[in-house]
Design a protein around this motif. Sequence first.
Motif, PDB file in Angstrom:
ATOM      1  N   THR A   2       0.840  -1.185   0.000  1.00  0.00           N
ATOM      2  CA  THR A   2       0.000   0.000   0.000  1.00  0.00           C
ATOM      3  C   THR A   2       0.876   1.237   0.000  1.00  0.00           C
ATOM      4  O   THR A   2       1.805   1.344   0.784  1.00  0.00           O
ATOM      5  N   PHE A  36      -6.175  -1.591  -5.986  1.00  0.00           N
ATOM      6  CA  PHE A  36      -7.278  -0.880  -5.354  1.00  0.00           C
ATOM      7  C   PHE A  36      -6.914   0.598  -5.347  1.00  0.00           C
ATOM      8  O   PHE A  36      -5.776   0.973  -5.040  1.00  0.00           O
ATOM      9  N   HIS A  38      -8.026   4.103  -3.604  1.00  0.00           N
ATOM     10  CA  HIS A  38      -8.795   4.683  -2.506  1.00  0.00           C
ATOM     11  C   HIS A  38      -8.874   6.195  -2.685  1.00  0.00           C
ATOM     12  O   HIS A  38      -7.843   6.857  -2.814  1.00  0.00           O
ATOM     13  N   PHE A  65     -18.705  -0.120  -0.550  1.00  0.00           N
ATOM     14  CA  PHE A  65     -17.348   0.272  -0.194  1.00  0.00           C
ATOM     15  C   PHE A  65     -16.867   1.395  -1.104  1.00  0.00           C
ATOM     16  O   PHE A  65     -17.114   1.379  -2.316  1.00  0.00           O
ATOM     17  N   PHE A  67     -14.123   2.431  -2.628  1.00  0.00           N
ATOM     18  CA  PHE A  67     -12.888   2.319  -3.398  1.00  0.00           C
ATOM     19  C   PHE A  67     -13.206   1.499  -4.633  1.00  0.00           C
ATOM     20  O   PHE A  67     -14.284   0.885  -4.725  1.00  0.00           O
ATOM     21  N   ASP A  92      -3.820  -5.611  -5.587  1.00  0.00           N
ATOM     22  CA  ASP A  92      -4.920  -6.564  -5.422  1.00  0.00           C
ATOM     23  C   ASP A  92      -4.284  -7.941  -5.288  1.00  0.00           C
ATOM     24  O   ASP A  92      -4.054  -8.641  -6.266  1.00  0.00           O
ATOM     25  N   SER A 224      -9.944  -8.672  -4.460  1.00  0.00           N
ATOM     26  CA  SER A 224     -11.035  -7.889  -5.050  1.00  0.00           C
ATOM     27  C   SER A 224     -12.284  -8.741  -5.236  1.00  0.00           C
ATOM     28  O   SER A 224     -13.412  -8.273  -5.056  1.00  0.00           O
ATOM     29  N   ILE A 227     -13.784  -9.463  -1.776  1.00  0.00           N
ATOM     30  CA  ILE A 227     -14.515  -8.272  -1.340  1.00  0.00           C
ATOM     31  C   ILE A 227     -15.855  -8.173  -2.056  1.00  0.00           C
ATOM     32  O   ILE A 227     -16.871  -7.797  -1.460  1.00  0.00           O
ATOM     33  N   SER A 251      -4.597  -6.300   3.828  1.00  0.00           N
ATOM     34  CA  SER A 251      -5.142  -5.421   2.797  1.00  0.00           C
ATOM     35  C   SER A 251      -6.040  -4.367   3.430  1.00  0.00           C
ATOM     36  O   SER A 251      -6.966  -4.712   4.173  1.00  0.00           O
ATOM     37  N   ASP A 252      -5.770  -3.101   3.133  1.00  0.00           N
ATOM     38  CA  ASP A 252      -6.620  -2.029   3.633  1.00  0.00           C
ATOM     39  C   ASP A 252      -8.028  -2.140   3.059  1.00  0.00           C
ATOM     40  O   ASP A 252      -9.018  -1.902   3.753  1.00  0.00           O
ATOM     41  N   ALA A 253      -8.113  -2.500   1.778  1.00  0.00           N
ATOM     42  CA  ALA A 253      -9.418  -2.608   1.136  1.00  0.00           C
ATOM     43  C   ALA A 253     -10.250  -3.725   1.768  1.00  0.00           C
ATOM     44  O   ALA A 253     -11.431  -3.540   2.085  1.00  0.00           O
ATOM     45  N   LYS A 256     -11.426  -2.740   5.223  1.00  0.00           N
ATOM     46  CA  LYS A 256     -12.575  -1.833   5.186  1.00  0.00           C
ATOM     47  C   LYS A 256     -13.865  -2.598   4.890  1.00  0.00           C
ATOM     48  O   LYS A 256     -14.921  -2.308   5.469  1.00  0.00           O
TER      49      LYS A 256
END
Length: 452
Positions: A2, A36, A38, A65, A67, A92, A224, A227, A251-253, A256
Amino acid sequence: MTLSRRQLLQGVGAGVAAGVLGTVGSASASDTSRVFVHPDGGLLGGLLDVVESVGGTTVLEYDNFDFVVAEVPSNRLDDLLSAPGIASIEDDDETGIPDGWSPSLLDVLLPPDRTDCSTHPEQRASWGHERIGADAVESDGTGVDIGILDTGIQTDHCSVSVAGGRNFTAAGMPGDYEDRHGHGTHVAGVAGAVDNDLGVVGTAPNANLYAVKVLDDDGQGRYSELIAGIDWCVEHDVELISMSLGGEAESDALAKAIETAHSAGHLLLSAAGNEGNPGNGSCDAETMSYPATHEDVLAVAAMNEDDTLASYSSVGAAVDLLAPGTNIVSSVTDNRYAEASGTSMACPFVTGVAALVWERHEGDGPGPNEAVRRTLTETAEPVLGSCEEGHGLVDARAALDANGVAEDDAVENEPATGSESGVTGGGWLQAAFEWVTDVITAILEWFRGLFG
């Protein structure tokens, strides 16, 4: 990986730092990165235009979400990151079924005609089903939705009923959530194979199973797609989100997405991973995969039939519960049955018990995730006597008994009726004491008024 915009600005020239993107350079498909993206401040705004301005293509957007996922020329990532409105970008990363999953078909359960359910063998519960007490409870998960985020589920298996689903992998149409691997169908059978006297039976046999295909026919996928599966469960009010999978990177995504689903009342569960352990009860070992390590995910380690920790099971401080994982009999593709081992098998046992407890709560849909999680952890049976098991072995009988006792206590503690004082039996003493206390307090207040 990231990168934040601030980190980028420390190492780029003034032109890029000022947001001067320049012209789009040529790049082959092999020179692109899937990331991803953001937005700054959580506002999507013109994010798609910014991605396009650097020669990228947005490939995934989400309902819940803030992003997106984009394919971007690798040599333009710095330009994208420095553009106005972009907070960060991250890879990703890949996810998949835990290592070492190798099912063994059971001849004793092999029907002479796999397409004719009437020829399937009589029902046989796995040792794990009995060990956690799922065979001794009346609850069956009626009305509770379970999302099996995996390789899909065989929709016409004689022991599994599929309520619906969605395919989020690159292969096949969205409505094609058939399992061509076997892992997802095996997981689904452990969690909720129907109680129809055939083949196997699941922990919550009357729950609604949803085939959320986030792994391809080789058992591989990306964050991805995982998610996207979580997003679908949130959008469709699927209460339990079961993930017998994992990846190496955080993973931040994905974090979240998990936090959003958790806040909306969903219970997320994950296999701890099959990366092994020292086998010495050590609390220092950290071999778990992601997202099992996320605090909003109920992480499950695996044990053997002799109540020992499975040698393959990952361990770590984030383990919440232990469940049977070795030599578990369940359904697989081609209308067959197989024995398999892994934390992938342990996770759906806990998912099934969660469905049994969830059924006891009033109302439909997401909501009581924290209450259900507390019930599961507080009623777990200590088996290993070490930190490797988290709170202990999931216990269906104890979890349901605790849930029922709580409800009975609430009734018993209500004030009794039918007497002038509103109390009966030994309650008169407490009432008298409270009356005397009130009188003394009133007298003291009167004296304070005279001399104050």
